[in-house]
Design a protein around this motif. Structure first.
Motif, mmCIF file in Angstrom:
data_model
loop_
_atom_site.group_PDB
_atom_site.id
_atom_site.type_symbol
_atom_site.label_atom_id
_atom_site.label_comp_id
_atom_site.label_asym_id
_atom_site.label_seq_id
_atom_site.Cartn_x
_atom_site.Cartn_y
_atom_site.Cartn_z
ATOM 1 N N CYS A 1 5.935 -1.010 5.697
ATOM 2 C CA CYS A 1 4.639 -1.683 5.768
ATOM 3 C C CYS A 1 4.453 -2.320 7.139
ATOM 4 O O CYS A 1 3.382 -2.243 7.738
ATOM 5 C CB CYS A 1 4.544 -2.734 4.668
ATOM 6 N N PRO B 1 1.163 3.589 2.816
ATOM 7 C CA PRO B 1 -0.274 3.695 2.549
ATOM 8 C C PRO B 1 -0.725 2.712 1.462
ATOM 9 O O PRO B 1 0.020 2.390 0.546
ATOM 10 C CB PRO B 1 -0.437 5.139 2.066
ATOM 11 N N PHE B 2 -1.945 2.221 1.613
ATOM 12 C CA PHE B 2 -2.541 1.324 0.630
ATOM 13 C C PHE B 2 -3.859 1.914 0.175
ATOM 14 O O PHE B 2 -4.602 2.491 0.972
ATOM 15 C CB PHE B 2 -2.795 -0.060 1.243
ATOM 16 N N GLU B 3 -4.163 1.740 -1.096
ATOM 17 C CA GLU B 3 -5.432 2.226 -1.613
ATOM 18 C C GLU B 3 -6.456 1.097 -1.577
ATOM 19 O O GLU B 3 -6.107 -0.090 -1.619
ATOM 20 C CB GLU B 3 -5.281 2.769 -3.032
ATOM 21 N N HIS B 4 -7.712 1.471 -1.465
ATOM 22 C CA HIS B 4 -8.792 0.494 -1.476
ATOM 23 C C HIS B 4 -9.254 0.334 -2.916
ATOM 24 O O HIS B 4 -9.809 1.258 -3.500
ATOM 25 C CB HIS B 4 -9.952 0.967 -0.602
ATOM 26 N N THR B 5 -9.002 -0.821 -3.508
ATOM 27 C CA THR B 5 -9.395 -1.043 -4.893
ATOM 28 C C THR B 5 -10.275 -2.280 -4.985
ATOM 29 O O THR B 5 -10.149 -3.225 -4.209
ATOM 30 C CB THR B 5 -8.170 -1.247 -5.801
ATOM 31 N N ILE C 1 -11.486 2.709 -7.448
ATOM 32 C CA ILE C 1 -10.684 3.055 -6.278
ATOM 33 C C ILE C 1 -11.622 3.745 -5.302
ATOM 34 O O ILE C 1 -12.216 4.774 -5.615
ATOM 35 C CB ILE C 1 -9.507 3.981 -6.652
ATOM 36 N N LYS D 1 -9.873 7.197 0.366
ATOM 37 C CA LYS D 1 -8.485 7.637 0.411
ATOM 38 C C LYS D 1 -7.577 6.465 0.762
ATOM 39 O O LYS D 1 -8.033 5.441 1.262
ATOM 40 C CB LYS D 1 -8.325 8.734 1.462
ATOM 41 N N THR D 2 -6.295 6.654 0.533
ATOM 42 C CA THR D 2 -5.345 5.626 0.938
ATOM 43 C C THR D 2 -5.242 5.623 2.459
ATOM 44 O O THR D 2 -5.374 6.663 3.100
ATOM 45 C CB THR D 2 -3.955 5.886 0.332
ATOM 46 N N GLN D 3 -5.019 4.423 3.019
ATOM 47 C CA GLN D 3 -4.906 4.290 4.464
ATOM 48 C C GLN D 3 -3.746 3.372 4.796
ATOM 49 O O GLN D 3 -3.370 2.526 3.991
ATOM 50 C CB GLN D 3 -6.183 3.708 5.062
ATOM 51 N N THR D 4 -3.220 3.541 6.004
ATOM 52 C CA THR D 4 -2.170 2.647 6.467
ATOM 53 C C THR D 4 -2.828 1.422 7.097
ATOM 54 O O THR D 4 -3.992 1.449 7.480
ATOM 55 C CB THR D 4 -1.259 3.334 7.495
ATOM 56 N N SER D 5 -2.061 0.356 7.210
ATOM 57 C CA SER D 5 -2.582 -0.898 7.728
ATOM 58 C C SER D 5 -2.817 -0.810 9.231
ATOM 59 O O SER D 5 -2.012 -0.253 9.978
ATOM 60 C CB SER D 5 -1.604 -2.036 7.432
#
Length: 96
Positions: free
Chosen positions: A5, A11-15, A20, A23-27
């Motif tokens: 991290c 990767p993190f999902e936008h919730t 949701i 797509k999932t994205q990295t910080s």
């Protein structure tokens, strides 16, 4: 997981509640210098390590985007590094 991290690999999902979005994205708050070094290591590993090369080809054949697969290879490099440190033994490659 925490180091991944910190490096911007996890990767993190936008919730929002139960939805949701996207797509999932990295910080974007990652240590970009470490991320660059991991990216270079991942590209080199894909070129020279038979296990990583097979993994990369398999994921590309499944239809994954190249950047997503390189991010997964970066995560594998971090996992391997921490396993070597935790076990205090040298890394041993297995036959593909």
């Amino acid at each position: 997981r925490k180091f991944a991290c910190y490096c911007g690999v996890a990767p993190f999902e936008h919730t929002s509640g139960i939805s949701i979005r996207g797509k999932t994205q990295t910080s974007s708050l990652a240590n970009k210098e470490v991320k660059v070094y991991l990216t270079r290591a991942a590209i080199t590993a894909i070129s020279w390590d038979p296990q990583m090369k097979a993994y990369y080809k398999r994921k590309i054949a499944e239809g994954k985007h190249k950047a997503v697969v390189i991010n997964a290879v970066r995560a594998k490099i971090i996992a391997r590094s921490f396993a070597v440190i935790r076990r205090q033994t040298p890394f041993v490659t297995l036959a593909v």
